[in-house]
Design a protein around this motif. Structure first.
Motif, PDB file in Angstrom:
ATOM      1  N   ILE A 106       0.819  -1.207   0.000  1.00  0.00           N
ATOM      2  CA  ILE A 106       0.000   0.000   0.000  1.00  0.00           C
ATOM      3  C   ILE A 106       0.859   1.265   0.000  1.00  0.00           C
ATOM      4  CG2 ILE A 106      -0.314   0.176   2.529  1.00  0.00           C
ATOM      5  CD1 ILE A 106      -2.890   0.896  -0.260  1.00  0.00           C
ATOM      6  N   PRO A 125      -3.445   5.321   3.069  1.00  0.00           N
ATOM      7  CA  PRO A 125      -3.778   6.360   2.086  1.00  0.00           C
ATOM      8  C   PRO A 125      -4.590   7.498   2.716  1.00  0.00           C
ATOM      9  CG  PRO A 125      -4.182   4.184   1.174  1.00  0.00           C
ATOM     10  CD  PRO A 125      -3.912   3.994   2.648  1.00  0.00           C
ATOM     11  N   CYS A 153      -4.829  -2.379   3.615  1.00  0.00           N
ATOM     12  CA  CYS A 153      -4.369  -1.745   4.860  1.00  0.00           C
ATOM     13  C   CYS A 153      -5.449  -1.782   5.933  1.00  0.00           C
ATOM     14  CB  CYS A 153      -3.909  -0.313   4.596  1.00  0.00           C
ATOM     15  SG  CYS A 153      -5.250   0.890   4.465  1.00  0.00           S
ATOM     16  N   GLY A 154      -6.706  -2.070   5.543  1.00  0.00           N
ATOM     17  CA  GLY A 154      -7.769  -2.240   6.521  1.00  0.00           C
ATOM     18  C   GLY A 154      -8.545  -0.985   6.853  1.00  0.00           C
ATOM     19  N   LYS A 155      -8.184   0.130   6.235  1.00  0.00           N
ATOM     20  CA  LYS A 155      -8.863   1.395   6.568  1.00  0.00           C
ATOM     21  C   LYS A 155     -10.339   1.397   6.132  1.00  0.00           C
ATOM     22  CE  LYS A 155      -8.014   6.374   5.984  1.00  0.00           C
ATOM     23  NZ  LYS A 155      -6.936   7.345   5.760  1.00  0.00           N
ATOM     24  N   CYS A 156     -10.623   0.822   4.937  1.00  0.00           N
ATOM     25  CA  CYS A 156     -12.009   0.823   4.438  1.00  0.00           C
ATOM     26  C   CYS A 156     -12.615  -0.580   4.599  1.00  0.00           C
ATOM     27  CB  CYS A 156     -12.060   1.181   2.955  1.00  0.00           C
ATOM     28  SG  CYS A 156     -10.906   2.445   2.456  1.00  0.00           S
ATOM     29  N   CYS A 211     -13.039  -2.934   1.449  1.00  0.00           N
ATOM     30  CA  CYS A 211     -11.777  -3.521   0.973  1.00  0.00           C
ATOM     31  C   CYS A 211     -11.274  -4.557   1.984  1.00  0.00           C
ATOM     32  CB  CYS A 211     -10.747  -2.408   0.758  1.00  0.00           C
ATOM     33  SG  CYS A 211      -9.096  -3.003   0.350  1.00  0.00           S
ATOM     34  N   SER A 229     -14.264   1.904  -1.437  1.00  0.00           N
ATOM     35  CA  SER A 229     -12.833   1.968  -1.144  1.00  0.00           C
ATOM     36  C   SER A 229     -12.270   3.326  -1.538  1.00  0.00           C
ATOM     37  CB  SER A 229     -12.091   0.866  -1.918  1.00  0.00           C
ATOM     38  OG  SER A 229     -12.548  -0.404  -1.504  1.00  0.00           O
ATOM     39  N   ILE A 230     -11.222   3.738  -0.848  1.00  0.00           N
ATOM     40  CA  ILE A 230     -10.713   5.086  -1.137  1.00  0.00           C
ATOM     41  C   ILE A 230      -9.408   5.102  -1.933  1.00  0.00           C
ATOM     42  CG2 ILE A 230     -11.811   6.045   0.944  1.00  0.00           C
ATOM     43  CD1 ILE A 230      -8.794   6.359   1.994  1.00  0.00           C
ATOM     44  N   CYS A 231      -8.847   3.938  -2.233  1.00  0.00           N
ATOM     45  CA  CYS A 231      -7.581   3.992  -2.979  1.00  0.00           C
ATOM     46  C   CYS A 231      -7.532   2.916  -4.054  1.00  0.00           C
ATOM     47  CB  CYS A 231      -6.383   3.884  -2.036  1.00  0.00           C
ATOM     48  SG  CYS A 231      -5.830   2.208  -1.712  1.00  0.00           S
ATOM     49  N   GLY A 250      -8.193  -0.951  -3.400  1.00  0.00           N
ATOM     50  CA  GLY A 250      -9.596  -1.365  -3.320  1.00  0.00           C
ATOM     51  C   GLY A 250     -10.281  -1.306  -4.679  1.00  0.00           C
TER      52      GLY A 250
HETATM   53  S1  SF4 Z   1      -9.042   0.715  -0.326  1.00  0.00           S
HETATM   54 FE1  SF4 Z   1      -9.050   1.389   1.808  1.00  0.00          FE
HETATM   55  S2  SF4 Z   1      -8.613  -0.487   3.034  1.00  0.00           S
HETATM   56 FE2  SF4 Z   1      -8.094  -0.910   0.894  1.00  0.00          FE
HETATM   57  S3  SF4 Z   1      -5.908  -0.505   0.842  1.00  0.00           S
HETATM   58 FE3  SF4 Z   1      -6.950   1.379   0.147  1.00  0.00          FE
HETATM   59  S4  SF4 Z   1      -7.211   2.620   1.989  1.00  0.00           S
HETATM   60 FE4  SF4 Z   1      -6.667   0.549   2.653  1.00  0.00          FE
END
Ligand code: SF4
Length: 429
Positions: A182, A200, A346-349, A352, A390-392, A395
């Motif tokens: 990531i 991200p 990365c687990g943020k969203c 994803c 997803s933000i990146c 995803g």
């Molecule tokens: S989409 Fe979200 S969870 Fe998936 S890698 Fe990008 S920031 Fe992390």
């Protein structure tokens, strides 16, 4: 020179000898040899004959696009940063981690000064006094080679204060990542460089406006920056090679069931079929089955005439080409890619984080022979919805291969429901 660990004996070949002019030799080219083969002449030309604006215009006219996967026009990215006041930063993204991608590695390990010269010229154009190379942790030799090459460049006056007697000053720091895919996403890379967790950022603001330490920042990939000395050296010739709008050289890392895997340089007017031929064709006379294009998706035999450019119907991305033959199982290959994305999320969203886990588990059901038709529908549902929340880029692209395979190799999913694997890979006693 010190010992550099784990440099692979990679095959490299070129029909045009621009990016791989020196790197096709299986060794590192240090500064003396780099200079005697034309190296740093583009920098001298830039600093003595060209203004920063001249270089920006050259890059815009060259049609150079980011070679890290997104294919965004480099000149446009530079303009966005130039619209903001100094100090500005330049970052080289050397966190090359996509499955099957090893093209930047060959420049870093064999022709590091091509990248360094590209960074110095780019910094001159951007008015940046400090640059960073963010290199993936799994390239220990590349990290050491870059550090040593940068020191060579400092000693020769190509880096540091008042470069070549001008009032332009610039230096480069090398930062080693810790193994997270990531961090190749530019805002996660910036977070990591700032000493934070590599997650991200929400955009806007974009790095060109608010990047490293809140300053305007340009993040360009290794291959992108290595094009800059070539553009400055060759000017109009650069725009005479390749298809209109997609000029210049491109590197293609090819692996899998071809006779000669490696990194190949070509213009972008070749097709996927021609690229596989460049790599010697199919290994052991096996029949072609598919290409897994890193994070981009899956190509079947019907797609072999796809142009390797950045047009809407082109191959685009990093140019990564993993070739599968008749004895490779599509489901099995999807599980390898699925494990990668699930591990690297990365687990943020939530879509994803949870979606890549679900995607992988459903694929495993096909391999184990416990899947039903409902699972095909569920896979389609996941492919549709993971990118939405997803933000990146991870995803957005994680379901690409499954989505393509469901269209192009749908019969293999149904056969696996019946516990039949056409490649003979699954259901072995
Ligand atoms: S989409 Fe979200 S969870 Fe998936 S890698 Fe990008 S920031 Fe992390």
């Amino acid at each position: 020179m010190r010992y550099y660990p784990n440099i692979p004996d990679l095959n490299a070949n070129s029909s045009i000898n621009l990016l791989l002019k020196r790197a096709k030799e299986n060794r590192t080219v240090w500064i003396e040899e780099y200079e005697t083969t034309g190296g740093y002449s583009a920098l001298k030309k830039a600093l003595t004959k060209l203004t920063p604006e001249d270089i920006v215009i050259m890059v815009e006219e060259s049609t150079l696009r980011g070679r890290g996967g997104a294919g965004f026009p480099t000149g446009r990215k530079w303009r966005f940063a130039l619209a903001n006041p100094k100090p500005r930063y330049l970052i080289c993204n050397a966190d090359e981690s996509e499955p099957g991608t090893f093209k930047d590695r060959i420049i870093i390990e064999r022709d590091p000064h091509l990248l360094i010269e590209g960074m110095i010229i780019s910094a001159y154009a951007l008015g940046a006094e400090l640059g960073f190379i963010y290199i993936r942790g799994e390239y220990p030799a590349g990290y050491m080679i870059l550090e040593d090459a940068i020191e060579e460049a400092r000693k020769k006056g190509y880096l540091g204060k008042n470069i070549l007697g001008t009032d332009f000053s610039f230096d480069i720091l090398v930062y080693r990542g810790a193994g997270a895919y990531i961090c190749g996403e530019e805002t996660a890379l910036i977070e990591s460089l700032e000493g934070k967790r590599g997650h991200p950022r929400l955009r806007p603001p974009y790095p060109a406006n608010e990047g490293l330490f809140g300053r305007p920042t340009v993040v360009n990939n290794v291959e992108t920056l290595s094009n800059i000395p070539i553009i400055v050296t060759y000017e109009s010739y650069y725009m005479s090679i390749g298809p209109a709008g997609y000029y210049g050289p491109k590197l293609f890392p090819i692996s899998g069931k071809v006779k000669n895997p490696g990194v190949y340089e070509s213009t972008m007017d070749i097709t996927l079929r021609e690229l596989i031929d460049m790599a010697g064709g199919m290994k052991d006379g096996k029949k072609f089955k598919a290409v897994f294009a890193g994070a981009l998706g899956v190509y079947s035999e019907r797609d072999l005439d796809t142009p390797m450019d950045y047009s809407p119907k082109g191959f685009g991305g990093t140019g990564t080409t993993i070739v599968l033959a008749e004895d490779d199982c599509i489901i099995d290959a999807l599980i390898v890619i699925g494990e990668f994305f699930h591990h690297e999320s990365c687990g943020k969203c939530t879509p994803c984080r949870v979606g890549t886990y679900e995607l992988l588990n459903i694929l495993k059901k096909f391999q184990e022979g416990t899947a039903t038709e409902k699972d095909i529908k569920y896979l389609e549902h996941l492919c549709e919805n993971i990118p939405v929340g997803s933000i990146c880029g991870l995803g957005y692209s994680a379901p690409n291969a499954v989505r393509d395979a469901l269209k192009k190799f749908r019969d293999e999913f149904y056969l696996h429901i019946e516990k039949k694997c056409p490649a003979g890979v699954c259901f072995k006693e």
